[in-house]
Write an enzyme that holds these catalytic residues in place. Sequence first.
Site: not given
Length: 333
Positions: A106, A12, A136, A140, A281, A244, A191
């Site tokens: 995130k 990203w 959002g 990537a 993550e 997202d 998310k």
Amino acid sequence: MTHVAVLGSGNWGTAYAAIMADAGCTVRLWARRQEVADEINSTHLNSGYLAERVLPETITATSSYADALDGAEIVVLAVPSQTLRGNLADWRELLPRDAPIVSLMKGIELGTGERMSQVIAEAGQVEQDRIVVVSGPNLAPEIAARQPAAAVVAAASPRVRAKVAEASATSYFRPYLGTDVIGTEIAGATKNVIALAVGMASGMGMGDNTMASLLTRGLAETARLGAALGADPQTFLGLAGVGDLVATCASPLSRNRTFGYRLGSGMSLEEVIASTKQTAEGVKSCESILQLAHGADVDVPIVENVAAVVHEGRAPQDVADALMSRARKHEGA
């Protein structure tokens, strides 16, 4: 031209550097490893992350964060969330005092339960009105291929968010201005955990009904947590929320979904970690999000059960049984 420093050369970070270069900025990309910086400078490729994307010539790379930050008018932070505080201890004195500081991360910090903007403010000694969160449906590899996408650029200051949005706007990437930093960060972190759950279900052979159910109930518990922390409920219906969530839960490009899929297919946590090069993550953030929810007295059953799989060794099938049993006991939950 606006001069931008992007600290972090993963998927990203590299893709966002390319966005800003395409938008007319000059970008200095910091890579932790010298060989990554050398490859970018000599071939305009970052083959370890975005092998198919030839990077614009206005991107140069360095393994020196001091060089990357020198003269920067915007600073973008794109490192794993759990390393941010340690990184900022090194970077703090070199951060320009009037530049927007942009978070692409995130996650929720383990131990403190802090959002990334809070870590930036505290560990980086950055004023809140200079901190910007970009989030959002931003897979990537698709953005690197210049496929159309959009994101929320959230900040307290109208001037600061407008500056970052202008520096990020291209023919294929559209930034939308937002004010809800809390909701944008909670949605972005949670998310990932829901995507782990969806991936586990898919790995166990479950289909679209299960995915839709997890996605919908995951959105509900994300919105409950966000509201308890002061977020705007409308955030969870937009790009940073459901947008997202859908991308991360549905796409095979999603690191978190893929990690969950391998767990659901029968691999152990150690085997999945060994086979995964990039950071998922949600694996670490699920525990800190659960602690955050307990502190706010918010019920987050999907997050709770994912944390049980990842941190307590619980079997994914047991999680599915527990969630369905809970649903029978909580009509309309």
